[in-house]
Design a protein around this motif. Structure first.
Motif, PDB file in Angstrom:
ATOM      1  N   MET A   1       0.794  -1.169   0.000  1.00 15.98           N
ATOM      2  CA  MET A   1       0.000   0.000   0.000  1.00 15.98           C
ATOM      3  C   MET A   1       0.864   1.271   0.000  1.00 15.98           C
ATOM      4  O   MET A   1       0.427   2.283  -0.536  1.00 15.98           O
ATOM      5  CB  MET A   1      -0.804   0.003   1.270  1.00 15.98           C
ATOM      6  N   GLN A   2       1.975   1.188   0.584  1.00 16.35           N
ATOM      7  CA  GLN A   2       2.815   2.360   0.659  1.00 16.35           C
ATOM      8  C   GLN A   2       3.413   2.726  -0.692  1.00 16.35           C
ATOM      9  O   GLN A   2       3.837   3.839  -0.907  1.00 16.35           O
ATOM     10  CB  GLN A   2       3.924   2.122   1.674  1.00 16.35           C
ATOM     11  N   GLN A   3       3.452   1.806  -1.610  1.00 17.98           N
ATOM     12  CA  GLN A   3       4.002   2.105  -2.930  1.00 17.98           C
ATOM     13  C   GLN A   3       2.992   2.802  -3.834  1.00 17.98           C
ATOM     14  O   GLN A   3       3.349   3.328  -4.872  1.00 17.98           O
ATOM     15  CB  GLN A   3       4.467   0.819  -3.593  1.00 17.98           C
ATOM     16  N   LEU A   4       1.739   2.814  -3.473  1.00 18.84           N
ATOM     17  CA  LEU A   4       0.719   3.484  -4.269  1.00 18.84           C
ATOM     18  C   LEU A   4       0.799   4.994  -4.048  1.00 18.84           C
ATOM     19  O   LEU A   4       1.082   5.470  -2.963  1.00 18.84           O
ATOM     20  CB  LEU A   4      -0.671   2.979  -3.878  1.00 18.84           C
ATOM     21  N   ARG A   5       0.512   5.734  -5.127  1.00 21.03           N
ATOM     22  CA  ARG A   5       0.547   7.192  -5.050  1.00 21.03           C
ATOM     23  C   ARG A   5      -0.803   7.762  -5.448  1.00 21.03           C
ATOM     24  O   ARG A   5      -1.548   7.148  -6.185  1.00 21.03           O
ATOM     25  CB  ARG A   5       1.606   7.748  -5.987  1.00 21.03           C
ATOM     26  N   ASP A   6      -1.046   8.950  -5.020  1.00 22.99           N
ATOM     27  CA  ASP A   6      -2.302   9.620  -5.307  1.00 22.99           C
ATOM     28  C   ASP A   6      -2.328  10.045  -6.790  1.00 22.99           C
ATOM     29  O   ASP A   6      -1.284  10.292  -7.395  1.00 22.99           O
ATOM     30  CB  ASP A   6      -2.446  10.844  -4.399  1.00 22.99           C
ATOM     31  N   ILE A   7      -3.520  10.178  -7.379  1.00 24.36           N
ATOM     32  CA  ILE A   7      -3.681  10.593  -8.776  1.00 24.36           C
ATOM     33  C   ILE A   7      -3.408  12.090  -8.869  1.00 24.36           C
ATOM     34  O   ILE A   7      -3.935  12.888  -8.100  1.00 24.36           O
ATOM     35  CB  ILE A   7      -5.095  10.278  -9.275  1.00 24.36           C
ATOM     36  N   HIS A   8      -2.565  12.471  -9.855  1.00 20.49           N
ATOM     37  CA  HIS A   8      -2.253  13.874 -10.071  1.00 20.49           C
ATOM     38  C   HIS A   8      -2.995  14.374 -11.299  1.00 20.49           C
ATOM     39  O   HIS A   8      -3.133  13.649 -12.275  1.00 20.49           O
ATOM     40  CB  HIS A   8      -0.738  14.062 -10.278  1.00 20.49           C
ATOM     41  N   ASP A   9      -3.425  15.632 -11.247  1.00 23.48           N
ATOM     42  CA  ASP A   9      -4.079  16.244 -12.417  1.00 23.48           C
ATOM     43  C   ASP A   9      -3.047  16.513 -13.505  1.00 23.48           C
ATOM     44  O   ASP A   9      -1.856  16.680 -13.244  1.00 23.48           O
ATOM     45  CB  ASP A   9      -4.719  17.589 -12.029  1.00 23.48           C
ATOM     46  N   ILE A  10      -3.561  16.592 -14.741  1.00 24.28           N
ATOM     47  CA  ILE A  10      -2.700  16.945 -15.857  1.00 24.28           C
ATOM     48  C   ILE A  10      -2.398  18.432 -15.769  1.00 24.28           C
ATOM     49  O   ILE A  10      -3.283  19.241 -15.459  1.00 24.28           O
ATOM     50  CB  ILE A  10      -3.398  16.630 -17.197  1.00 24.28           C
ATOM     51  N   GLN A  11      -1.163  18.821 -16.057  1.00 20.67           N
ATOM     52  CA  GLN A  11      -0.812  20.235 -15.998  1.00 20.67           C
ATOM     53  C   GLN A  11      -1.545  20.977 -17.100  1.00 20.67           C
ATOM     54  O   GLN A  11      -1.725  20.465 -18.207  1.00 20.67           O
ATOM     55  CB  GLN A  11       0.695  20.403 -16.165  1.00 20.67           C
ATOM     56  N   SER A  12      -1.919  22.213 -16.826  1.00 19.14           N
ATOM     57  CA  SER A  12      -2.625  23.015 -17.833  1.00 19.14           C
ATOM     58  C   SER A  12      -1.650  23.409 -18.941  1.00 19.14           C
ATOM     59  O   SER A  12      -0.449  23.563 -18.724  1.00 19.14           O
ATOM     60  CB  SER A  12      -3.233  24.263 -17.197  1.00 19.14           C
ATOM     61  N   VAL A  13      -2.203  23.601 -20.119  1.00 23.07           N
ATOM     62  CA  VAL A  13      -1.394  23.978 -21.270  1.00 23.07           C
ATOM     63  C   VAL A  13      -1.089  25.467 -21.172  1.00 23.07           C
ATOM     64  O   VAL A  13      -2.007  26.287 -21.081  1.00 23.07           O
ATOM     65  CB  VAL A  13      -2.140  23.668 -22.591  1.00 23.07           C
TER      66      VAL A  13
END
Length: 179
Positions: A1-13
């Protein structure tokens, strides 16, 4: 579980730097603006572009001569056409070379001056005599073909580019030297 990371948003253009297509569009607009500015004199007599050519004495004179030719072909009285052509020709000559050069000339002196200063080399003294005789000639004795030739010769004064002696006003327009 510790290897999982949170979902990040795509950077804006980012809006800058612009994509290559926008640079090409900007370059095309600049080239078009330069071409219109460079060939404005050529376009002013041939293509009516109100924002670029409206207001030059050449534009107004060319329109007045076209209108005069149209009315002459439609059957306007020859005396009227000759009178209007004489007035237009004097206004064109003053716009090209200035009022002091030709405003006071009449009769044969006017025809001699026209022939001397004509940019196309038209024989005004021989073929332009109708301008002097028209007001006194009987109705129907003036040839319409001769008037159309004179209108065409007057258009030569408008289309030939030479620097004017001084900036002058003609109709409602202003000009600058060489325009």
């Amino acid at each position: 579980m510790q290897q999982l990371r949170d979902i990040h948003d795509i950077q804006s253009v980012p809006w800058w730097p612009l994509a290559p297509g926008w640079w090409l569009l900007a370059l095309a607009i600049l080239l078009l603006a330069f071409a219109l500015w460079r060939w404005r004199a050529f376009l002013s007599l041939r293509i009516p572009i109100p924002g670029l050519t409206l207001g030059s004495w050449r534009w107004d004179a060319a329109g007045a001569l076209r209108d005069l030719r149209r009315r002459a072909r439609a059957g306007q009285a020859s005396k009227t056409t000759a009178g209007e052509l004489s007035e237009l020709l004097r206004r064109i000559a003053m716009a090209r070379l200035g009022r002091p050069a030709c405003a006071g000339l009449t009769g044969n002196d006017w025809l001699d001056w026209l022939e001397t200063h004509d940019p196309q080399g038209f024989r005004w003294h021989e073929r332009g005599r109708i301008l002097l005789d028209a007001p006194y000639a009987p109705a129907g004795q003036i040839g319409d073909a001769r008037l159309l030739d004179l209108i065409e010769a007057a258009e030569g004064w408008v289309t030939t580019r030479e620097p004017t002696a001084i900036p002058v006003r003609w109709f409602r327009a202003r000009t600058s030297s060489g325009v």
